[in-house]
Design an enzyme around this catalytic site. Structure first.
Site, PDB file in Angstrom:
ATOM      1  N   LYS A 122       0.845  -1.203   0.000  1.00  0.00           N
ATOM      2  CA  LYS A 122       0.000   0.000   0.000  1.00  0.00           C
ATOM      3  C   LYS A 122       0.878   1.251   0.000  1.00  0.00           C
ATOM      4  O   LYS A 122       0.665   2.164  -0.776  1.00  0.00           O
ATOM      5  CB  LYS A 122      -0.912  -0.038   1.227  1.00  0.00           C
ATOM      6  N   HIS A 180      -3.720 -32.714  18.880  1.00  0.00           N
ATOM      7  CA  HIS A 180      -2.551 -33.517  19.260  1.00  0.00           C
ATOM      8  C   HIS A 180      -1.397 -32.645  19.707  1.00  0.00           C
ATOM      9  O   HIS A 180      -0.260 -33.109  19.782  1.00  0.00           O
ATOM     10  CB  HIS A 180      -2.152 -34.427  18.097  1.00  0.00           C
ATOM     11  N   GLU A 225      10.655  -4.653   4.308  1.00  0.00           N
ATOM     12  CA  GLU A 225      10.668  -6.089   3.961  1.00  0.00           C
ATOM     13  C   GLU A 225      10.354  -6.260   2.477  1.00  0.00           C
ATOM     14  O   GLU A 225      11.047  -6.960   1.737  1.00  0.00           O
ATOM     15  CB  GLU A 225       9.608  -6.861   4.776  1.00  0.00           C
ATOM     16  N   GLU A 254      -4.074  -6.340  15.173  1.00  0.00           N
ATOM     17  CA  GLU A 254      -3.611  -5.022  14.718  1.00  0.00           C
ATOM     18  C   GLU A 254      -4.770  -4.016  14.833  1.00  0.00           C
ATOM     19  O   GLU A 254      -4.546  -2.834  15.081  1.00  0.00           O
ATOM     20  CB  GLU A 254      -3.093  -5.094  13.273  1.00  0.00           C
ATOM     21  N   GLY A 293      -4.569  -1.778   5.315  1.00  0.00           N
ATOM     22  CA  GLY A 293      -3.823  -2.924   4.797  1.00  0.00           C
ATOM     23  C   GLY A 293      -4.476  -4.257   5.142  1.00  0.00           C
ATOM     24  O   GLY A 293      -4.649  -5.129   4.286  1.00  0.00           O
ATOM     25  N   ARG A 294      -4.898  -4.418   6.390  1.00  0.00           N
ATOM     26  CA  ARG A 294      -5.457  -5.712   6.813  1.00  0.00           C
ATOM     27  C   ARG A 294      -6.889  -5.931   6.326  1.00  0.00           C
ATOM     28  O   ARG A 294      -7.489  -6.970   6.611  1.00  0.00           O
ATOM     29  CB  ARG A 294      -5.359  -5.850   8.330  1.00  0.00           C
ATOM     30  N   LYS A 351       9.749  -0.468  13.881  1.00  0.00           N
ATOM     31  CA  LYS A 351      10.193  -0.250  12.489  1.00  0.00           C
ATOM     32  C   LYS A 351      11.278   0.821  12.461  1.00  0.00           C
ATOM     33  O   LYS A 351      12.317   0.662  11.835  1.00  0.00           O
ATOM     34  CB  LYS A 351       9.011   0.272  11.658  1.00  0.00           C
TER      35      LYS A 351
HETATM   36  O1  F6P Z   1       2.818  -3.970   9.938  1.00  0.00           O
HETATM   37  C1  F6P Z   1       2.319  -2.721   9.665  1.00  0.00           C
HETATM   38  C2  F6P Z   1       1.714  -2.601   8.309  1.00  0.00           C
HETATM   39  O2  F6P Z   1       1.542  -1.255   8.060  1.00  0.00           O
HETATM   40  C3  F6P Z   1       0.408  -3.346   8.132  1.00  0.00           C
HETATM   41  O3  F6P Z   1      -0.667  -2.654   8.631  1.00  0.00           O
HETATM   42  C4  F6P Z   1       0.380  -3.537   6.665  1.00  0.00           C
HETATM   43  O4  F6P Z   1      -0.552  -4.502   6.279  1.00  0.00           O
HETATM   44  C5  F6P Z   1       1.818  -3.952   6.417  1.00  0.00           C
HETATM   45  O5  F6P Z   1       2.569  -3.140   7.302  1.00  0.00           O
HETATM   46  C6  F6P Z   1       2.294  -3.794   5.012  1.00  0.00           C
HETATM   47  O6  F6P Z   1       2.212  -2.475   4.566  1.00  0.00           O
HETATM   48  P1  F6P Z   1       2.342  -2.095   3.043  1.00  0.00           P
HETATM   49  O7  F6P Z   1       1.226  -2.748   2.302  1.00  0.00           O
HETATM   50  O8  F6P Z   1       2.259  -0.608   3.007  1.00  0.00           O
HETATM   51  O9  F6P Z   1       3.672  -2.600   2.566  1.00  0.00           O
END
Ligand code: F6P
Length: 545
Positions: free
Chosen positions: A206, A383, A212, A352, A266-267, A511
C-alpha cells in the site's frame, strides 16, 4: 464517549457474570432441551452455533442492550457511509465499498469512489485474462507460469490464506508463491524454483515504503536483470500501491500498476487490487464470488436486527468472554486443512485492529481491549495444545470452524474431522467430572485407592466457552462471507471499547528502531548503540562469517 464501564448496561453484565455467568454448560444444557435452537442462527447459509457459550437469555439481552447503548447501529452506518471514522489518520474506512454492488454510490470527501473501484476491477480482470491466455508475456515472449507476490502483513496474509483456502479452484497453469519475510530465505527458496523468463513478480505494498517488501523486491529485480537484462523489468514486474512516485522509481509500467486508496486499511485490503495474486491463482470469476460473499455479509451486518446479526452476536459474545469471564485469548480452530492460514490472517485482522490501549479521544482504557488470537487446524491442534485447553489453567475461548463437505475428494476423512470437531466442542463444554471418572474406572475394575489417586488427573472441568461456525462447503463465496464476518465482529468490539480499529501506530516504533540499527548490524565494529544492543553486536561480529 462515556467510558463503557460506567454505563448501567455494563454494570448489569458485571452483575450477571456473578450469577448466570457462573453456571456450568452442563447444567445449562440439562435445563433446556431447546438450547441449540435458541442459541444458534443460520444466516446466509452459515450456521453460527453459540449454544456452548456461557450465556443465558438474560446475558444475551444485556449484551444486546449494551450494543444499543453504545450506538452500534449509528457507528455501522457511519462506516458504510464513508464518514471519517479513522480519526487518527483522518480517513474513511471503506473496504465494504470494494465489494459493493455495481449500482452503489459511496462518497469520500464528496467524491463517489465507486467508478474508480469498478475501473480497477476491470483492469484486474483484463490483466488476469491476459496472463491466463498468454497475451501478456515475459520479455522473451514466453507465457507466465509462475507468479511471485512480494508483500507483507495485509499485502500478504490475505493472499496466502485465500489461495490456500481455495486451492480446489486453482488455475493449474499458474503457480503462485509468496515472499514476505525479510531474512531472505523465503526469497531464496522461491528464486531457486522459478524460471526468470516465465515469472511475473507482483510487488504489493500500500505504501511502497515497507522495508521487507522493498528489499525483497529489489533483490528480485536484480535477479531478473541479471538473467534477462534491464529492459525485462517492465514486463516481469507489476505492482499494487497508492504510491505512484515510488512505483515510477521502481520502473513499474503504467499498464502493470494497480491502485489502492487510503480509505482501505492494509489488513482489510484483500478485496482491492491486493487480491490480484488471488485472482491470478484462482481466476477472476472466483475472485468476484469472494467479493459477492463478503458483500452479502456486509448487507446482513448493515440491516439485520442485532439478535440475529452474526457479526454482532459474535462480537458481543467476544466482549462477554473477554471482559466479563476473563478469557484472555481466542483460539481459532478450523477443521479443514485448507484454512490452515486463517488463524494467521485473523491475527493481523484482530490484533492489529483492536490491540489498543486508549479510547478514540486518547483516554487510557480502564478495561481490556483486543484479546490474543491464535490457532491451528483442528485435528493437529488436538494432538498438540488441546491438553492445556482441556485441563490447563489458561482461560481460552474457542472458535470452531468447519465445512460439512470435504475440500478434497475424501469425504470420509472430512466426516472424521467433523466428528472430532463436534466431540471436542462437547468435551470442552460438558467436561468429565468426578462422577464420570469414578464410573469409568469402576467399570474397568480398578481398586478404590488407585481410583482416588487417578481421579484429579482425569477430571476435565469443562465449561470452556466455544462457538461453532458450520457451512456446507468451502468455496469463494463462503470464504468471502466468513472473512467479512470476522471483519465486522472486530468492528463491533471496537465500538464497544471505543477504540480506533483502523490505525496501527504500535507497529511504527520497532520499524523506526530497526531502520536506525540496520547500519550498525551491517558494520558492528564502528557502531555506537545502546549498551544492551552493543553486547549483541559483539556476538554478531564474532560469529558472522
Ligand atoms: O505492519 C504494519 C503494516 O503497516 C500493516 O498494517 C500492513 O498490512 C503492512 O505493514 C504492510 O504495509 P504495506 O502494504 O504498506 O507494505
Amino acid at each position: 464517549m462515556t467510558q463503557v464501564t460506567t454505563l448501567p448496561e455494563w454494570q448489569a453484565l458485571k452483575a450477571l457474570a456473578r450469577t448466570d455467568g457462573t453456571m456450568h454448560l452442563r447444567d445449562l444444557f440439562a435445563g433446556n432441551a431447546n438450547r441449540f435452537a435458541e442459541c444458534s442462527r443460520c444466516e446466509l447459509d452459515i450456521l453460527f452455533d453459540y449454544s456452548r457459550q456461557r450465556v443465558t437469555p438474560a446475558i444475551m439481552q444485556a449484551l444486546m442492550k449494551l450494543a444499543e447503548a453504545r450506538g452500534l447501529r449509528t457507528h455501522i452506518d457511519a462506516m458504510f457511509n464513508g464518514d471519517i471514522i479513522n480519526t487518527t489518520e483522518q480517513r474513511a474506512v471503506l473496504h465494504t465499498a470494494l465489494r459493493a454492488s455495481a449500482d452503489r454510490i459511496v462518497y469520500v470527501n464528496g467524491k463517489d469512489v465507486m467508478p474508480e473501484v469498478r475501473d480497477n476491477l476491470q483492469r484486474m480482470h483484463k490483466f488476469v485474462d491476459g496472463v491466463h491466455t498468454g497475451s501478456i508475456q515475459g520479455a522473451t515472449g514466453k507465457h507466465f507460469t509462475d507468479i511471485v507476490n512480494i508483500g507483507i502483513g495485509g499485502s500478504d496474509l490475505g493472499i496466502v490464506m485465500a489461495t490456500e483456502a481455495l486451492a480446489r479452484f486453482r488455475n493449474h497453469n499458474i503457480t503462485l508463491r509468496c515472499v514476505s519475510n525479510i531474512d531472505g530465505s523465503q526469497l531464496a527458496d522461491v528464486l531457486e524454483k522459478v524460471d526468470a523468463e516465465r515469472t511475473l513478480f507482483i510487488v504489493c505494498s500500500k505504501t511502497f515504503t515497507t522495508i521487507e517488501t522493498l528489499s525483497n523486491a529489489r533483490l528480485a529485480r536484480q535477479w531478473v536483470v541479471d538473467r534477462l537484462g534491464d529492459g525485462a523489468v517492465a514486463k516481469h514486474f507489476a505492482a499494487v500501491s497508492t504510491n505512484h512516485k515510488a512505483m515510477d522509481e521502481f520502473l513499474i509500467t503504467p499498464q502493470n500498476r494497480f491502485t489502492m486508496w487510503d480509505w482501505v486499511g492494509g489488513r482489510y485490503s484483500m478485496w482491492s487490487a491486493v487480491g490480484l495474486s488471488i485472482a491470478l491463482a484462482v481466476g477472476m470469476d472466483n475472485f468476484n464470488f469472494l467479493l459477492e460473499g463478503a458483500h452479502a455479509m456486509d448487507e446482513h451486518f448493515r440491516t439485520a436486527p442485532f439478535d440475529s446479526n452474526l457479526p454482532v452476536l459474535m462480537g458481543m459474545l467476544g466482549i462477554w468472554n473477554h471482559n466479563f469471564l476473563n478469557m484472555d485469548s481466542l483460539a481459532v480452530l478450523p477443521y479443514d486443512q485448507r484454512l490452515h492460514r486463517l488463524p494467521a490472517y485473523l491475527q493481523q485482522l484482530e490484533m492489529e485492529s483492536n490491540g489498543k490501549r486508549v479510547t478514540i479521544d486518547g483516554t487510557p482504557l480502564e478495561y481490556e481491549s483486543g484479546a490474543v488470537l491464535w490457532g491451528e487446524p483442528g485435528s493437529n491442534a488436538q494432538h498438540s495444545f488441546f491438553q492445556l485447553l482441556h485441563q490447563g489453567t489458561a482461560r481460552v475461548a474457542l472458535d470452531f470452524i468447519a465445512p460439512v463437505n470435504a475440500s478434497s475428494e475424501f469425504q470420509g476423512q472430512q466426516n472424521l474431522a467433523l466428528a472430532n470437531c463436534f466431540a471436542q466442542a462437547q468435551a470442552f463444554a460438558l467436561g468429565y467430572n468426578e462422577a464420570d471418572v469414578h464410573a469409568e474406572l469402576h467399570v474397568r475394575g480398578m481398586d478404590d485407592a488407585t481410583i482416588k489417586k487417578l481421579t484429579p488427573h482425569k477430571i476435565h472441568p469443562g465449561n470452556r466457552p466455544s462457538s461453532l461456525i458450520l457451512f456446507a462447503r468451502l468455496g469463494p463465496k463462503t470464504l468471502g462471507k466468513l472473512i467479512a464476518l470476522y471483519e465486522h465482529k472486530v468492528f463491533v468490539q471496537s465500538v464497544i471499547w471505543d477504540i480506533n480499529a483502523f490505525d496501527q501506530w504500535g507497529v511504527e516504533l520497532g520499524k523506526k528502531m530497526a531502520e536506525k540499527l540496520a547500519p550498525a548490524v551491517e558494520n558492528p565494529q564502528s557502531a555506537k548503540v545502546d549498551p544492551a544492543v552493543q553486547g549483541l553486536l559483539g556476538y554478531v561480529s564474532k560469529w558472522r562469517r
